[in-house]
Design an enzyme around this catalytic site. Structure first.
Site, PDB file in Angstrom:
ATOM      1  N   GLU A   1       9.472  -4.323  10.130  1.00  0.00           N
ATOM      2  CA  GLU A   1       9.811  -2.999   9.553  1.00  0.00           C
ATOM      3  C   GLU A   1      10.213  -2.024  10.818  1.00  0.00           C
ATOM      4  OE1 GLU A   1       7.085  -1.053   7.066  1.00  0.00           O
ATOM      5  OE2 GLU A   1       8.504   0.732   6.858  1.00  0.00           O
TER       6      GLU A   1
ATOM      7  N   ASP B   1       0.814  -1.326  -0.120  1.00  0.00           N
ATOM      8  CA  ASP B   1      -0.043  -0.092  -0.155  1.00  0.00           C
ATOM      9  C   ASP B   1       0.841   1.261   0.102  1.00  0.00           C
ATOM     10  OD1 ASP B   1       0.886  -0.133   2.573  1.00  0.00           O
ATOM     11  OD2 ASP B   1      -1.254   0.059   3.598  1.00  0.00           O
TER      12      ASP B   1
ATOM     13  N   GLU C   1      -1.195  -5.509   8.477  1.00  0.00           N
ATOM     14  CA  GLU C   1      -0.397  -5.092   9.564  1.00  0.00           C
ATOM     15  C   GLU C   1      -1.060  -5.356  11.143  1.00  0.00           C
ATOM     16  OE1 GLU C   1       0.431  -0.776   9.248  1.00  0.00           O
ATOM     17  OE2 GLU C   1       1.166  -1.092   6.908  1.00  0.00           O
TER      18      GLU C   1
HETATM   19  O1  KIV Z   1       3.698  -1.060   1.716  1.00  0.00           O
HETATM   20  C1  KIV Z   1       4.727  -1.454   1.401  1.00  0.00           C
HETATM   21  O2  KIV Z   1       5.453  -1.435   0.498  1.00  0.00           O
HETATM   22  C2  KIV Z   1       5.348  -2.504   2.633  1.00  0.00           C
HETATM   23  C3  KIV Z   1       6.637  -2.614   2.576  1.00  0.00           C
HETATM   24  C4  KIV Z   1       7.523  -1.669   2.405  1.00  0.00           C
HETATM   25  C5  KIV Z   1       7.051  -3.609   3.443  1.00  0.00           C
HETATM   26  O3  KIV Z   1       4.753  -2.653   3.521  1.00  0.00           O
END
Ligand code: KIV
Length: 285
Positions: free
Chosen positions: A187, A49, A120
């Protein structure tokens, strides 16, 4: 008759089996041409996202919609033969209940034909991950810094820098693994904490701003090729400067248009199509 070899698709189960083995190479992808370029170099392509910020110029990922994720997910699946394609569930599409998460994850899977979804959240999302995994939806977890919680966090700050925060992240990691995720993104997390998480959980950890000890790494493709600007987090490494190459190409084109040196005779059609055949662009359109 020549036989075209069929590339073997990487599955979530195959990635799960890579725990402690050869590091998992992951990148983000948002379009078909990008997926075609990245496919043979990546084990996992994430339709993140982050596309809200990288492609649509939003200041966070919070306004990204399910329809946006499905459109880009479909495009990426079309360009990927080998890599496992995982699509992010956007903010508001899974937090309400496991049933809401299942309905939206099933829609993403059916419409894009991707191999799984990412969401998440740690302990708070364990019940939802368990619900999806038990119903046949491979889930990639995401702990540590969670960009969809940026308003609650007050910004994009590294996590796990106090003992209490480190304990919270370790508890999150254990909960996500125990709930049945096939792997998890870690992350923006202090290196020793990400390392400890990797030692403790039986599924692969995929780090971004985490630790070289993680079972794999992921970065945003536009960041590594120099297509994003502004402040870069310290975990980004630039492997190319395409911004400069694009600016130079646009400048050269503009100069030639203004000087009337483009188009040249080789770019123009003659009076008859019989002499040279159709131009390349005519074949494409
Ligand atoms: O949204 C995203 O691109 C991500 C990655 C950077 C892990 O969650």
């Amino acid at each position: 008759m020549s036989v075209v070899p069929v590339e073997k698709k990487t599955t979530p189960a195959a990635l799960r089996a890579r725990k402690g083995g050869t590091p998992i190479v992951s990148l983000t992808a948002y379009t078909t041409p990008q997926a075609r370029l990245l496919d043979k170099h990546s084990d996992l392509l994430l339709v993140g996202d982050s596309l809200g910020m990288v492609v649509y110029g939003l200041d966070s990922t919070l306004s990204v919609t399910l329809d946006m994720m499905i459109a880009h997910g479909t495009a990426v699946v079309r360009g990927a033969n080998r890599a496992c394609v995982i699509v992010d569930m956007p903010f508001g599409s899974y937090q309400e209940s496991p049933a809401q998460a299942f309905a939206n994850a099933a829609r993403i899977m059916a419409e894009t034909r991707c191999s799984g979804v990412k969401l998440e959240g740690g302990e708070v999302m364990a019940e939802t991950i368990r619900f999806l995994a038990a119903r046949g939806i491979p889930v990639l977890g995401h702990i540590g810094l969670q960009p969809q919680s940026v308003k609650a966090l007050g910004g994009f700050h590294a996590q796990g820098r106090t003992d209490a925060d480190a304990a919270r992240i370790i508890a999150d990691a254990k909960a996500v693994a125990e709930a049945g995720a096939f792997a998890m993104v870690v992350e923006g997390t202090a290196e020793p904490v990400a390392r400890r998480v990797t030692e403790l959980v039986p599924i692969p950890t995929i780090g971004i701003g985490a630790s070289p000890a993680c079972d794999g790494q992921i970065l945003v493709t536009e960041d590594i090729v120099g297509l994003t600007d502004g402040h870069m987090p310290r975990f980004v490494k630039r492997y190319a400067e395409l911004n400069q190459a694009i600016a130079a190409a646009a400048q050269a084109y503009a100069d030639e248009v203004r000087a009337r040196t483009f188009p040249g005779p080789e770019h123009c059609y003659g009076p008859s199509t019989l002499d040279k055949g159709p131009a390349k662009s005519a074949q494409r359109r």
